[in-house]
Design a protein around this motif. Structure first.
Motif, PDB file in Angstrom:
ATOM      1  N   LEU A  29      -8.278   1.360 -20.735  1.00 20.38           N
ATOM      2  CA  LEU A  29      -7.367   0.249 -20.483  1.00 20.38           C
ATOM      3  C   LEU A  29      -6.415   0.508 -19.331  1.00 20.38           C
ATOM      4  N   ARG A  30      -6.251   1.772 -18.939  1.00 22.82           N
ATOM      5  CA  ARG A  30      -5.261   2.086 -17.910  1.00 22.82           C
ATOM      6  C   ARG A  30      -5.849   2.152 -16.511  1.00 22.82           C
ATOM      7  N   GLY A  31      -7.120   1.826 -16.358  1.00 19.71           N
ATOM      8  CA  GLY A  31      -7.756   1.890 -15.052  1.00 19.71           C
ATOM      9  C   GLY A  31      -7.141   0.939 -14.047  1.00 19.71           C
ATOM     10  N   ASN A  32      -6.997  -0.326 -14.428  1.00 19.36           N
ATOM     11  CA  ASN A  32      -6.412  -1.309 -13.520  1.00 19.36           C
ATOM     12  C   ASN A  32      -4.946  -0.991 -13.218  1.00 19.36           C
ATOM     13  N   LEU A  33      -4.223  -0.470 -14.219  1.00 19.51           N
ATOM     14  CA  LEU A  33      -2.824  -0.104 -14.000  1.00 19.51           C
ATOM     15  C   LEU A  33      -2.704   1.029 -12.982  1.00 19.51           C
ATOM     16  N   SER A  34      -3.572   2.038 -13.090  1.00 25.73           N
ATOM     17  CA  SER A  34      -3.500   3.150 -12.148  1.00 25.73           C
ATOM     18  C   SER A  34      -3.847   2.718 -10.732  1.00 25.73           C
ATOM     19  N   GLU A  35      -4.815   1.800 -10.593  1.00 29.44           N
ATOM     20  CA  GLU A  35      -5.174   1.304  -9.265  1.00 29.44           C
ATOM     21  C   GLU A  35      -4.014   0.551  -8.626  1.00 29.44           C
ATOM     22  N   ARG A  36      -3.371  -0.278  -9.391  1.00 31.67           N
ATOM     23  CA  ARG A  36      -2.234  -1.035  -8.847  1.00 31.67           C
ATOM     24  C   ARG A  36      -1.071  -0.113  -8.509  1.00 31.67           C
ATOM     25  N   TYR A  37      -0.855   0.907  -9.331  1.00 33.94           N
ATOM     26  CA  TYR A  37       0.236   1.849  -9.076  1.00 33.94           C
ATOM     27  C   TYR A  37      -0.001   2.622  -7.777  1.00 33.94           C
ATOM     28  N   LEU A  38      -1.223   3.122  -7.577  1.00 31.45           N
ATOM     29  CA  LEU A  38      -1.530   3.859  -6.355  1.00 31.45           C
ATOM     30  C   LEU A  38      -1.429   2.945  -5.137  1.00 31.45           C
ATOM     31  N   ARG A  39      -1.886   1.714  -5.252  1.00 31.77           N
ATOM     32  CA  ARG A  39      -1.815   0.774  -4.129  1.00 31.77           C
ATOM     33  C   ARG A  39      -0.375   0.509  -3.720  1.00 31.77           C
ATOM     34  N   ARG A  40       0.516   0.356  -4.680  1.00 30.53           N
ATOM     35  CA  ARG A  40       1.920   0.101  -4.352  1.00 30.53           C
ATOM     36  C   ARG A  40       2.579   1.323  -3.706  1.00 30.53           C
ATOM     37  N   VAL A  41       2.190   2.514  -4.150  1.00 26.59           N
ATOM     38  CA  VAL A  41       2.760   3.727  -3.564  1.00 26.59           C
ATOM     39  C   VAL A  41       2.381   3.832  -2.099  1.00 26.59           C
ATOM     40  N   VAL A  42       1.094   3.616  -1.763  1.00 28.40           N
ATOM     41  CA  VAL A  42       0.674   3.729  -0.369  1.00 28.40           C
ATOM     42  C   VAL A  42       1.252   2.599   0.470  1.00 28.40           C
ATOM     43  N   LEU A  43       1.449   1.426  -0.108  1.00 29.15           N
ATOM     44  CA  LEU A  43       2.088   0.339   0.641  1.00 29.15           C
ATOM     45  C   LEU A  43       3.524   0.696   1.012  1.00 29.15           C
ATOM     46  N   LEU A  44       4.237   1.300   0.082  1.00 31.69           N
ATOM     47  CA  LEU A  44       5.594   1.751   0.394  1.00 31.69           C
ATOM     48  C   LEU A  44       5.594   2.772   1.526  1.00 31.69           C
ATOM     49  N   ARG A  45       4.642   3.683   1.490  1.00 32.55           N
ATOM     50  CA  ARG A  45       4.585   4.710   2.527  1.00 32.55           C
ATOM     51  C   ARG A  45       4.201   4.116   3.878  1.00 32.55           C
ATOM     52  N   LEU A  46       3.281   3.166   3.909  1.00 28.37           N
ATOM     53  CA  LEU A  46       2.913   2.524   5.158  1.00 28.37           C
ATOM     54  C   LEU A  46       4.087   1.746   5.750  1.00 28.37           C
ATOM     55  N   ASP A  47       4.821   1.074   4.910  1.00 30.42           N
ATOM     56  CA  ASP A  47       5.991   0.348   5.394  1.00 30.42           C
ATOM     57  C   ASP A  47       7.047   1.313   5.927  1.00 30.42           C
ATOM     58  N   ARG A  48       7.202   2.478   5.284  1.00 36.24           N
ATOM     59  CA  ARG A  48       8.177   3.470   5.726  1.00 36.24           C
ATOM     60  C   ARG A  48       7.787   4.070   7.075  1.00 36.24           C
ATOM     61  N   GLU A  49       6.483   4.196   7.312  1.00 37.30           N
ATOM     62  CA  GLU A  49       6.008   4.745   8.580  1.00 37.30           C
ATOM     63  C   GLU A  49       5.920   3.700   9.681  1.00 37.30           C
ATOM     64  N   GLY A  50       6.207   2.431   9.336  1.00 37.70           N
ATOM     65  CA  GLY A  50       6.169   1.372  10.343  1.00 37.70           C
ATOM     66  C   GLY A  50       4.774   1.056  10.833  1.00 37.70           C
ATOM     67  N   ALA A  51       3.790   1.073   9.938  1.00 33.49           N
ATOM     68  CA  ALA A  51       2.402   0.828  10.338  1.00 33.49           C
ATOM     69  C   ALA A  51       2.243  -0.594  10.866  1.00 33.49           C
ATOM     70  N   GLY A  52       1.650  -0.739  12.067  1.00 31.61           N
ATOM     71  CA  GLY A  52       1.400  -2.050  12.661  1.00 31.61           C
ATOM     72  C   GLY A  52       2.555  -2.616  13.436  1.00 31.61           C
ATOM     73  N   GLY A  53       3.722  -1.981  13.362  1.00 32.55           N
ATOM     74  CA  GLY A  53       4.868  -2.482  14.105  1.00 32.55           C
ATOM     75  C   GLY A  53       5.663  -3.513  13.325  1.00 32.55           C
ATOM     76  N   LYS A  54       6.756  -3.966  13.957  1.00 27.66           N
ATOM     77  CA  LYS A  54       7.652  -4.913  13.306  1.00 27.66           C
ATOM     78  C   LYS A  54       6.985  -6.267  13.127  1.00 27.66           C
ATOM     79  N   GLY A  55       7.128  -6.820  11.932  1.00 28.56           N
ATOM     80  CA  GLY A  55       6.573  -8.130  11.636  1.00 28.56           C
ATOM     81  C   GLY A  55       5.125  -8.107  11.205  1.00 28.56           C
ATOM     82  N   ALA A  56       4.476  -6.947  11.197  1.00 30.22           N
ATOM     83  CA  ALA A  56       3.068  -6.865  10.798  1.00 30.22           C
ATOM     84  C   ALA A  56       2.940  -6.984   9.284  1.00 30.22           C
ATOM     85  N   VAL A  57       1.815  -7.518   8.838  1.00 31.88           N
ATOM     86  CA  VAL A  57       1.541  -7.707   7.415  1.00 31.88           C
ATOM     87  C   VAL A  57       0.278  -6.929   7.064  1.00 31.88           C
ATOM     88  N   VAL A  58       0.376  -6.086   6.033  1.00 33.17           N
ATOM     89  CA  VAL A  58      -0.769  -5.312   5.564  1.00 33.17           C
ATOM     90  C   VAL A  58      -1.643  -6.207   4.691  1.00 33.17           C
TER      91      VAL A  58
END
Length: 306
Positions: free
Chosen positions: A225-254
């Motif tokens: 039952l925790r498979g989908n939860l773990s996938e969403r958790y990992l996805r949010r963590v990497v999104l936070l890191r990409l935003d912190r690194e400024g991936a794509g520049g200002k105004g870009a959307v992942v």
């Protein structure tokens, strides 16, 4: 022999053998001149305790004369000495004392519940874990998960680097794909030389990957039952890191992200005969489309952190 003969050791008065006797007062002071009447007590003599009554009982002490000054109870603190001020909860008003006691009680209850949940999580399977296993898992995962990978008989003997890349929609409408960001290397650089690294720098990314790997098979299909939860958790963590690194520049959307792991074995010590491969093993996950709610939550979390 007469007491006043010249050969005796008796003390004589100033006028000779027949003069008045000199009597030393009680306490060893200078001798007092003049005859002493029977029963007289010198002024500087110490008071004498009353003689015991017949039968061995001591006579009661004499009460002070009526009308004398009453004995006052000394104050708790001498005059001129400041009374120490109250500190801590005792210095608060009654209402605030009740609020503080209630807050402490809540903290104590939460701490006891947390310790109980962790104990049930690491304990062998029993009646309580079988009946309330889901509630225990919801409390523990993913932040408080416990494992034994640090200890024998099977300690962790691999270095795992988590990397991510993204497909981004730029502010001008163009689409682009970034290179691989080695998030584990970035965490290692932030920890290196820091005597007090944060908990997120040390464990957030590692725990997210362990959570995902433990709930998916080798084909990246969720197990339990925790498979989908773990996938969403990992996805949010990497999104936070990409935003912190400024991936794509200002105004870009992942729009989409892809995660992979790079695993290398730890080299055994020189005295060991164990042979391990030094070739890294890659595990690439499929591309994930980023839902709008994840982007909104990521922006809100990053703005709060700043």
């Amino acid at each position: 022999m007469d007491a006043y003969d010249e050969g005796s050791n008796a003390r004589h008065g100033p006028d000779g053998p027949g003069g008045p006797l000199r009597e030393s007062p009680v306490g060893g002071g200078p001798p007092r001149e003049g005859p002493v009447s029977a029963g007289a007590v010198p002024d500087d003599a110490s008071p004498v305790a009353p003689a015991p009554e017949p039968g061995g009982r001591a006579a009661p002490a004499q009460e002070p004369a009526s009308g004398g000054p009453a004995t006052e109870t000394p104050p708790a603190y001498p005059v001129g000495v400041p009374v120490p001020a109250l500190t801590g909860i005792a210095a608060l008003s009654l209402r605030h004392q009740i609020a503080a006691a209630f807050a402490l009680a809540v903290v104590a209850v939460v701490a006891c519940v947390h310790l109980g949940m962790v104990f049930l999580h690491v304990a062998p399977s029993n009646t309580v874990t079988k009946q309330h296993g889901r509630a225990i898992d919801e409390w523990i995962y993913p932040e408080f998960e416990q494992n034994w990978k640090l200890f024998a008989p099977n300690p962790l003997q691999q270095n795992i680097d988590v990397q991510v890349r993204a497909r981004i929609r730029a502010a001008d409408g163009g689409a682009t794909e970034t290179g691989w960001y080695d998030l584990s290397a970035l965490d290692g650089a932030a920890i290196h030389g820091n005597p007090l690294p944060s908990h997120t720098q040390q464990n957030e990314l590692r725990r997210a990957w362990d959570f995902y790997a433990g709930t998916h098979d080798n084909e990246n299909r969720p197990v339990g039952l925790r498979g989908n939860l773990s996938e969403r958790y990992l996805r949010r963590v990497v999104l936070l890191r990409l935003d912190r690194e400024g991936a794509g520049g200002k105004g870009a959307v992942v729009e989409r992200v892809q995660v992979r792991s790079r695993t290398t074995s730890v080299r055994p010590p020189e005295w060991s005969d164990e042979q391990v491969s030094d070739k890294p093993v890659l595990r690439e996950l499929p591309w994930w489309t980023v839902p709008e709610e994840d982007l909104t939550d990521t922006r809100t979390t990053e703005a709060s952190a700043r």
